[in-house]
Scaffold this active site. Structure first.
Site, short mmCIF file in Angstrom:
data_model
loop_
_atom_site.label_atom_id
_atom_site.label_comp_id
_atom_site.label_asym_id
_atom_site.label_seq_id
_atom_site.Cartn_x
_atom_site.Cartn_y
_atom_site.Cartn_z
N LYS A 147 0.84 -1.19 0.00
CA LYS A 147 0.00 0.00 0.00
C LYS A 147 0.87 1.24 0.00
O LYS A 147 2.00 1.12 0.47
CB LYS A 147 -0.96 0.03 1.19
CG LYS A 147 -0.37 -0.23 2.58
CD LYS A 147 0.79 0.53 3.12
CE LYS A 147 0.78 1.99 3.27
NZ LYS A 147 2.06 2.54 3.81
N TYR A 235 -4.44 4.03 6.05
CA TYR A 235 -4.86 3.01 7.03
C TYR A 235 -6.24 3.35 7.60
O TYR A 235 -7.11 2.48 7.70
CB TYR A 235 -3.86 2.91 8.18
CG TYR A 235 -2.56 2.26 7.81
CD1 TYR A 235 -2.41 0.88 7.84
CD2 TYR A 235 -1.47 3.03 7.44
CE1 TYR A 235 -1.20 0.29 7.50
CE2 TYR A 235 -0.26 2.45 7.10
CZ TYR A 235 -0.13 1.08 7.12
OH TYR A 235 1.05 0.51 6.78
P1 NAD Z 1 12.41 1.59 2.80
O1 NAD Z 1 12.95 2.87 2.30
O2 NAD Z 1 12.95 1.07 4.09
O3 NAD Z 1 12.58 0.43 1.73
C1 NAD Z 1 12.48 0.67 0.35
C2 NAD Z 1 13.28 -0.35 -0.40
O4 NAD Z 1 13.22 -0.02 -1.78
C3 NAD Z 1 14.75 -0.38 -0.02
O5 NAD Z 1 15.24 -1.68 -0.01
C4 NAD Z 1 15.42 0.39 -1.15
O6 NAD Z 1 16.74 -0.01 -1.39
C5 NAD Z 1 14.53 0.02 -2.33
N1 NAD Z 1 14.60 1.02 -3.40
C6 NAD Z 1 14.72 0.73 -4.71
N2 NAD Z 1 14.78 1.84 -5.44
C7 NAD Z 1 14.72 2.87 -4.59
C8 NAD Z 1 14.75 4.26 -4.74
N3 NAD Z 1 14.86 4.84 -5.97
N4 NAD Z 1 14.66 5.04 -3.64
C9 NAD Z 1 14.53 4.48 -2.42
N5 NAD Z 1 14.50 3.13 -2.20
C10 NAD Z 1 14.60 2.34 -3.27
O7 NAD Z 1 10.84 1.80 2.91
P2 NAD Z 1 9.77 0.90 3.64
O8 NAD Z 1 9.31 1.60 4.85
O9 NAD Z 1 10.30 -0.47 3.80
O10 NAD Z 1 8.56 0.93 2.60
C11 NAD Z 1 8.57 0.12 1.45
C12 NAD Z 1 7.12 -0.14 1.02
O11 NAD Z 1 6.44 -0.81 2.06
C13 NAD Z 1 6.31 1.10 0.71
O12 NAD Z 1 5.42 0.84 -0.32
C14 NAD Z 1 5.54 1.35 1.99
O13 NAD Z 1 4.33 2.05 1.79
C15 NAD Z 1 5.29 -0.07 2.42
N6 NAD Z 1 5.08 -0.21 3.87
C16 NAD Z 1 3.99 -0.87 4.29
C17 NAD Z 1 3.76 -1.01 5.63
C18 NAD Z 1 2.54 -1.76 6.11
O14 NAD Z 1 2.29 -1.79 7.30
N7 NAD Z 1 1.79 -2.37 5.20
C19 NAD Z 1 4.64 -0.48 6.56
C20 NAD Z 1 5.78 0.17 6.09
C21 NAD Z 1 5.99 0.30 4.74
#
Ligand code: NAD
Length: 387
Positions: A147, A235
């Site tokens: 999401k 959410y």
């Molecule tokens: P994050 O920044 O920790 O992780 C992002 C990942 O994408 C990293 O591994 C990064 O290396 C990679 N990536 C690839 N290309 C990139 C770029 N150009 N810029 C930045 N990162 C890049 O973020 P996150 O918090 O893990 O979020 C990732 C996804 O998960 C998002 O879609 C977020 O909405 C979702 N999320 C969902 C929940 C939930 O409860 N459902 C919670 C947190 C995050």
């Protein structure tokens, strides 16, 4: 009566001291280890089903801390590949989880030839969801996308069209639909325990720290898609719609954040929103990158209400049922962390049976359409927008 010789000799003709020592070494004194029938009321767990193979795309904070550990509890899904731009991190994680195959973003399309990948889980920044979802679908894989589904309605529609063209399932990872307490509250609403539903209110937000690396892309529109309403407000919006289970006819919203805050140069930092429904139910809520972290929902029926706080945590959600002004009685359910395995297993079932996932792409599209309408309303100072 035993004589002195009989007293000193054990039953088998061995001296008593020798007999005791022998029993200690053979375990005879405690009896033999024997199988026993299953006690009444104890059921054996279901045997593991044939597990579908999953590739996780993007090894960031959420993937490492929640998504990947969740697979350890799954019994219809197993991790078979990682896709990452950081080979050392991917190798380290792969060794820890027994994953043998690693792809980079550059060779991502090679997953099409990988028979061990049935489902792909997109855990990338929002601005990359549509591209990688569509490429995975074209590679013949089912896709569960994090999401919010994508940046725009057009992207969501293209993702759904790609799933149809490939005859593959597309789901959006709205995990609370698999979280036991949320499911229990929804069940009570549907059963009529609150009487006719009248009103839902929901708040979801946190104070965005721009120095925290995963926040960087969240504060840049091309990768974030939008502001707080996309990342965290969704959410409360999706939670309210899960409980009300109707289609709204109008939305409105106002921006709610300090306009001179440098964090919000390209994305909004807060939105207060409303939805109305033809039945007379209404919902309103807030989304913020400016207030202390929290996520809560309260659903009011004509007879009773349920307050959930937190409503969408990973580990510890709480709910109370109120009959009136009372402080409420707790609503109980299984631990929240089971939501991660339940979500991927639910999607594996959908993929195997080729039936829509509980939270399909169409649900993600609905929410992005509503969020974009809320932004249109906020751009006009809160005008009511028909949807
Ligand atoms: P994050 O920044 O920790 O992780 C992002 C990942 O994408 C990293 O591994 C990064 O290396 C990679 N990536 C690839 N290309 C990139 C770029 N150009 N810029 C930045 N990162 C890049 O973020 P996150 O918090 O893990 O979020 C990732 C996804 O998960 C998002 O879609 C977020 O909405 C979702 N999320 C969902 C929940 C939930 O409860 N459902 C919670 C947190 C995050």
């Amino acid at each position: 009566m035993m004589d002195r010789r009989q007293l000193l000799m054990g039953a088998g003709g061995l001296p008593l001291a020798a007999s005791a020592a022998s029993a200690q070494t053979t375990g005879q004194a405690a009896g033999k280890a024997l199988g026993q029938p299953l006690p009444n009321g104890v059921d054996l767990p279901e045997p593991p089903k044939k597990r579908l193979g999953w590739a996780v795309v993007g090894l960031g904070n959420y993937a490492i801390n929640q998504v990947i550990p969740g697979f350890l509890q799954a019994d219809e899904s197993r991790l078979t590949a990682f896709v990452s731009g950081n080979p050392a991190k991917a190798k380290d994680l792969a060794e820890r989880y027994g994953v043998s195959t690693i792809y980079s973003y550059d060779d991502f399309d090679k997953i099409s030839a990988d028979k061990d990948i049935h489902c792909v889980y997109i855990v990338l920044p929002v601005g990359l969801h549509a591209e990688y979802t569509i490429r995975a679908l074209k590679a013949g894989k089912h896709v569960l996308c994090e999401k919010p589904m994508a940046s725009t309605v057009e992207e969501c529609e293209a993702m759904i069209a790609a799933a149809r063209a490939a005859n593959r399932q597309l789901g959006v990872a709205y995990r609370v639909h698999f979280e036991p307490l949320n499911i229990e509250v929804k069940r009570r609403c549907e059963k009529g325990e609150l009487g006719a539903l009248r009103y839902v209110t929901g708040d979801a937000g946190f104070n965005a720290d721009p120095k925290y690396p995963p926040m960087k892309w969240r504060l840049e529109k091309p990768l974030a898609g939008g502001g707080s309403m996309y990342d965290i407000g969704v959410y409360a919006l999706n939670g309210a719609l899960m409980l009300i289970d109707q289609t709204p006819d109008t939305v409105s919203a106002v921006y709610a954040y300090p306009r001179d805050d440098p964090r919000f140069a390209t994305v909004e930092g807060g939105v207060n929103w409303r939805m109305t429904f033809p039945s007379g139910v209404s919902a309103q809520g807030s989304s913020s990158y400016c207030y202390a972290g929290g996520s809560r929902l309260k659903v009011f029926g004509a007879e009773a209400s349920i307050s959930m706080d937190p409503a969408s945590d990973y580990y510890d959600n709480r709910a109370n049922l109120h009959r009136g002004w009372d402080p409420g009685t707790p609503v109980r359910a299984a631990p929240p962390f089971t939501q991660f395995a339940a979500q991927v297993d639910g999607f594996s079932q959908a993929a195997r049976s080729n039936t829509p996932h509980r939270t399909p792409g169409e649900m993600g599209l609905r929410d992005i359409r509503l969020i974009q309408a809320m932004y249109r309303s906020a751009d006009q100072g809160g005008a009511v927008v028909k949807v």
